[in-house]
Structure formats: C-alpha cells, structure tokens
Design a protein around this motif. Sequence first.
Motif, PDB file in Angstrom:
ATOM      1  N   VAL A 179      45.495  35.100  21.933  1.00  0.00           N
ATOM      2  CA  VAL A 179      44.388  35.817  22.555  1.00  0.00           C
ATOM      3  C   VAL A 179      44.839  37.232  22.916  1.00  0.00           C
ATOM      4  O   VAL A 179      45.799  37.413  23.656  1.00  0.00           O
ATOM      5  CB  VAL A 179      43.908  35.087  23.830  1.00  0.00           C
ATOM      6  N   LEU A 180      44.143  38.220  22.374  1.00  0.00           N
ATOM      7  CA  LEU A 180      44.413  39.613  22.719  1.00  0.00           C
ATOM      8  C   LEU A 180      43.429  40.027  23.805  1.00  0.00           C
ATOM      9  O   LEU A 180      42.275  40.356  23.524  1.00  0.00           O
ATOM     10  CB  LEU A 180      44.270  40.511  21.486  1.00  0.00           C
ATOM     11  N   GLN A 181      43.860  40.002  25.023  1.00  0.00           N
ATOM     12  CA  GLN A 181      42.970  40.266  26.145  1.00  0.00           C
ATOM     13  C   GLN A 181      43.789  40.814  27.303  1.00  0.00           C
ATOM     14  O   GLN A 181      44.837  40.273  27.645  1.00  0.00           O
ATOM     15  CB  GLN A 181      42.275  38.968  26.577  1.00  0.00           C
ATOM     16  N   GLU A 182      43.313  41.894  27.894  1.00  0.00           N
ATOM     17  CA  GLU A 182      43.968  42.421  29.086  1.00  0.00           C
ATOM     18  C   GLU A 182      43.545  41.587  30.285  1.00  0.00           C
ATOM     19  O   GLU A 182      42.383  41.648  30.710  1.00  0.00           O
ATOM     20  CB  GLU A 182      43.595  43.889  29.287  1.00  0.00           C
ATOM     21  N   ASN A 183      44.472  40.789  30.793  1.00  0.00           N
ATOM     22  CA  ASN A 183      44.179  39.876  31.893  1.00  0.00           C
ATOM     23  C   ASN A 183      44.791  40.342  33.196  1.00  0.00           C
ATOM     24  O   ASN A 183      45.801  41.048  33.208  1.00  0.00           O
ATOM     25  CB  ASN A 183      44.705  38.472  31.583  1.00  0.00           C
ATOM     26  N   VAL A 184      44.174  39.915  34.287  1.00  0.00           N
ATOM     27  CA  VAL A 184      44.750  40.107  35.611  1.00  0.00           C
ATOM     28  C   VAL A 184      44.602  38.802  36.382  1.00  0.00           C
ATOM     29  O   VAL A 184      43.722  37.986  36.102  1.00  0.00           O
ATOM     30  CB  VAL A 184      44.051  41.242  36.405  1.00  0.00           C
ATOM     31  N   ILE A 185      45.504  38.602  37.343  1.00  0.00           N
ATOM     32  CA  ILE A 185      45.368  37.517  38.304  1.00  0.00           C
ATOM     33  C   ILE A 185      45.051  38.154  39.649  1.00  0.00           C
ATOM     34  O   ILE A 185      45.731  39.095  40.067  1.00  0.00           O
ATOM     35  CB  ILE A 185      46.652  36.676  38.416  1.00  0.00           C
ATOM     36  N   VAL A 186      44.015  37.639  40.295  1.00  0.00           N
ATOM     37  CA  VAL A 186      43.574  38.187  41.577  1.00  0.00           C
ATOM     38  C   VAL A 186      43.689  37.115  42.654  1.00  0.00           C
ATOM     39  O   VAL A 186      43.271  35.973  42.439  1.00  0.00           O
ATOM     40  CB  VAL A 186      42.117  38.674  41.486  1.00  0.00           C
ATOM     41  N   HIS A 187      44.280  37.493  43.786  1.00  0.00           N
ATOM     42  CA  HIS A 187      44.268  36.639  44.979  1.00  0.00           C
ATOM     43  C   HIS A 187      43.456  37.360  46.042  1.00  0.00           C
ATOM     44  O   HIS A 187      43.751  38.501  46.400  1.00  0.00           O
ATOM     45  CB  HIS A 187      45.690  36.378  45.488  1.00  0.00           C
ATOM     46  N   ALA A 188      42.408  36.685  46.515  1.00  0.00           N
ATOM     47  CA  ALA A 188      41.535  37.279  47.531  1.00  0.00           C
ATOM     48  C   ALA A 188      41.160  36.216  48.553  1.00  0.00           C
ATOM     49  O   ALA A 188      41.158  35.022  48.259  1.00  0.00           O
ATOM     50  CB  ALA A 188      40.274  37.857  46.891  1.00  0.00           C
ATOM     51  N   ILE A 189      40.851  36.662  49.771  1.00  0.00           N
ATOM     52  CA  ILE A 189      40.494  35.768  50.860  1.00  0.00           C
ATOM     53  C   ILE A 189      39.126  36.163  51.398  1.00  0.00           C
ATOM     54  O   ILE A 189      38.810  37.352  51.516  1.00  0.00           O
ATOM     55  CB  ILE A 189      41.555  35.804  51.979  1.00  0.00           C
ATOM     56  N   LYS A 190      38.328  35.167  51.699  1.00  0.00           N
ATOM     57  CA  LYS A 190      36.976  35.406  52.190  1.00  0.00           C
ATOM     58  C   LYS A 190      37.039  35.790  53.671  1.00  0.00           C
ATOM     59  O   LYS A 190      36.952  34.950  54.569  1.00  0.00           O
ATOM     60  CB  LYS A 190      36.105  34.166  51.989  1.00  0.00           C
ATOM     61  N   GLU A 191      37.220  37.067  53.892  1.00  0.00           N
ATOM     62  CA  GLU A 191      37.354  37.607  55.240  1.00  0.00           C
ATOM     63  C   GLU A 191      37.009  39.089  55.191  1.00  0.00           C
ATOM     64  O   GLU A 191      36.907  39.688  54.115  1.00  0.00           O
ATOM     65  CB  GLU A 191      38.776  37.412  55.770  1.00  0.00           C
ATOM     66  N   GLN A 192      36.867  39.687  56.344  1.00  0.00           N
ATOM     67  CA  GLN A 192      36.549  41.111  56.404  1.00  0.00           C
ATOM     68  C   GLN A 192      37.701  41.934  55.860  1.00  0.00           C
ATOM     69  O   GLN A 192      38.870  41.678  56.163  1.00  0.00           O
ATOM     70  CB  GLN A 192      36.257  41.516  57.856  1.00  0.00           C
ATOM     71  N   ASN A 193      37.362  42.916  55.055  1.00  0.00           N
ATOM     72  CA  ASN A 193      38.382  43.797  54.497  1.00  0.00           C
ATOM     73  C   ASN A 193      38.821  44.791  55.569  1.00  0.00           C
ATOM     74  O   ASN A 193      38.056  45.660  55.992  1.00  0.00           O
ATOM     75  CB  ASN A 193      37.826  44.541  53.274  1.00  0.00           C
ATOM     76  N   THR A 194      40.079  44.661  56.011  1.00  0.00           N
ATOM     77  CA  THR A 194      40.582  45.492  57.084  1.00  0.00           C
ATOM     78  C   THR A 194      41.370  46.696  56.591  1.00  0.00           C
ATOM     79  O   THR A 194      41.960  47.435  57.371  1.00  0.00           O
ATOM     80  CB  THR A 194      41.468  44.665  58.031  1.00  0.00           C
ATOM     81  N   GLY A 195      41.403  46.872  55.271  1.00  0.00           N
ATOM     82  CA  GLY A 195      42.137  48.008  54.727  1.00  0.00           C
ATOM     83  C   GLY A 195      43.626  47.783  54.571  1.00  0.00           C
ATOM     84  O   GLY A 195      44.387  48.733  54.338  1.00  0.00           O
ATOM     85  N   ASN A 196      44.069  46.534  54.706  1.00  0.00           N
ATOM     86  CA  ASN A 196      45.480  46.229  54.517  1.00  0.00           C
ATOM     87  C   ASN A 196      45.874  46.497  53.063  1.00  0.00           C
ATOM     88  O   ASN A 196      45.058  46.376  52.151  1.00  0.00           O
ATOM     89  CB  ASN A 196      45.766  44.765  54.862  1.00  0.00           C
ATOM     90  N   PRO A 197      47.142  46.868  52.834  1.00  0.00           N
ATOM     91  CA  PRO A 197      47.568  47.154  51.467  1.00  0.00           C
ATOM     92  C   PRO A 197      47.485  45.933  50.569  1.00  0.00           C
ATOM     93  O   PRO A 197      47.646  44.797  51.019  1.00  0.00           O
ATOM     94  CB  PRO A 197      49.024  47.618  51.649  1.00  0.00           C
ATOM     95  N   VAL A 198      47.207  46.170  49.290  1.00  0.00           N
ATOM     96  CA  VAL A 198      47.127  45.116  48.287  1.00  0.00           C
ATOM     97  C   VAL A 198      48.428  45.103  47.503  1.00  0.00           C
ATOM     98  O   VAL A 198      48.895  46.153  47.032  1.00  0.00           O
ATOM     99  CB  VAL A 198      45.945  45.357  47.343  1.00  0.00           C
ATOM    100  N   MET A 199      49.046  43.920  47.370  1.00  0.00           N
ATOM    101  CA  MET A 199      50.272  43.807  46.589  1.00  0.00           C
ATOM    102  C   MET A 199      49.930  43.874  45.097  1.00  0.00           C
ATOM    103  O   MET A 199      49.063  43.163  44.619  1.00  0.00           O
ATOM    104  CB  MET A 199      50.991  42.493  46.887  1.00  0.00           C
ATOM    105  N   ILE A 200      50.642  44.752  44.380  1.00  0.00           N
ATOM    106  CA  ILE A 200      50.493  44.852  42.929  1.00  0.00           C
ATOM    107  C   ILE A 200      51.780  44.366  42.286  1.00  0.00           C
ATOM    108  O   ILE A 200      52.870  44.833  42.646  1.00  0.00           O
ATOM    109  CB  ILE A 200      50.217  46.294  42.477  1.00  0.00           C
ATOM    110  N   SER A 201      51.680  43.402  41.383  1.00  0.00           N
ATOM    111  CA  SER A 201      52.886  42.890  40.714  1.00  0.00           C
ATOM    112  C   SER A 201      52.674  42.898  39.210  1.00  0.00           C
ATOM    113  O   SER A 201      51.551  43.012  38.734  1.00  0.00           O
ATOM    114  CB  SER A 201      53.206  41.465  41.210  1.00  0.00           C
TER     115      SER A 201
END
Length: 271
Positions: free
Chosen positions: A249-271
């Motif tokens: 499969v030729l596809q640009e994929n990402v894995i996302v981890h998100a939590i159902k809560e208010q976005n407080t502007g905390n930094p997002v980890m990029i790996s």
Amino acid sequence: MTIQAKLTDTSSGSLVQRGDLLRVAATKRLDPVLRSEMGQFFTPPSVAELMASMFELRRKTVRLLDAGAGVGSLTAAWVSEACHREQPPRELSVTLVELDPNLIPHLDTMLDLCREECEQVGIAFKGTVIRADFIEAGVNALRGYLFDSQIERFDCAILNPPYHKIGSDSQTRRQIATIGIETSNLYTAFLAVTIRLLEPGGELVAITPRSFCNGSYFAPFRKDFLGTMALHRIHVFESRKRAFSEDAVLQENVIVHAIKEQNTGNPVMIS
C-alpha cells in the motif's frame, strides 16, 4: 504444527504474535478485489503494538471499541499492553465491530486468546463481537435506537478504519448527516462517529491517511475533531510504503493519539 495448535500453544509467542497468525491466515483467504473495495488492510504487529503503547489507560475499568476490527489485531495489542502495565486495569471490556462475515470466526478466536491473557494476570475480561456496518450501528446508537443497544459508550477506541470515498448521495453520507457529520471519506466518518461514542476523558488512537490534515475537503471534519478532541501525539512514517508494506500500500499514514477533553494548548508530541 497447525495454525490452531500454534494459537493455543503459549510457547509459540506473545498474544500479539499468536494473534498475527490469524491476520496472515485471513489475508490469504480473502478475495483481493473485495479487500480493495472494502478498504481492508490489516494492521501489522509492530504498528499495532506502537498504537497500543500510546494509551494512558487512566481508569481501572476500561471499555474499548475496535471499529472495523478485521481479525482483531489492534485489540490483541491493546489487551497485551494493558496486561503488562505496572498498574494494570482491574477489568477490560472490548467491543469489536466488523462487517465482513468471513472475519467473525477469527474475531471469536482472538477474543479467546485475549481472555486467556487476562486470566493469567488476574484481569476480568469481557469481549463482544458485533457483525454490523459500524457507521449504521454507531449512528443508530447515537440517535437512541433500542435495537442497537450493544453499541454503548467507551473509554478507549483503537482504529484502523477502511479508506475510500463516500458519494454525496450515498446511504453512508445520509446516515452521518443525521448526526451532524460532513465528510467525504469513510475513514473520517469512522473517526467522527467514534469520538461521539467516547466518554469525556476517553482516548482515541487511530492509524489513517494523512489527507485529513489539510485541504478544503476535510475542513469540516478537522473543525469537528479538534473542537472535541485534544491532540496528544502524532506519529508519522518515513516512507509511504512503511505502515502496510506487506499489502504493497502506497499511502502517507499517520497515527494520532487524542483525548476527549478541552484543548488547553499543551504541546503535541511528534514522533
């Protein structure tokens, strides 16, 4: 040794390794044309384990949703991760939703393996397989239809949703519109329904195409998603061939981890 013998032999490897035998066996039996039409690309074990490791597992009793479950590879990785945490949950309840009837026996077997894994560490386990179109079942549950009471609310969701476009006049498009979802691809429809089924504080980890990240087609979805979920981590792959290399499969994929809560502007980890 037969596949069934390897599955029941704990010396054959970890839960994820034994469960992957089901993925390989199922892939060989499925019609490749039908797989392509349904967007069935099963998650390899290394990716499944990475996804499972991202969960915080904040609660002692945890309910998991695996929508478009395939053979249950993601559930197996999640259960294994939970069982090997320093402070594991006391009780796990997993719901696997899958449309393809050919995969239901594999899911039943995978749940048996997960139950055995939990018993070894003293975790109570409950597993349910629902043969259904996830969009239809999820929409019905959100609208309060009694005959879909098996679909409840969840603390965690782990997804490798099917990828293909949904037409503007399709049944799926009409169904999601009834709960305020506007999107043009099945994978974002899966995500949008899933986040509505999560409890406050619930966690989502999903592997999807990168296409939702930009462009006007996915603008309504991004607004909906980011208005409900706080991003915690995004994992990108070095090559388009990397995530699903066995299926070419030729596809640009990402894995996302998100939590159902208010976005407080905390930094997002990029790996």
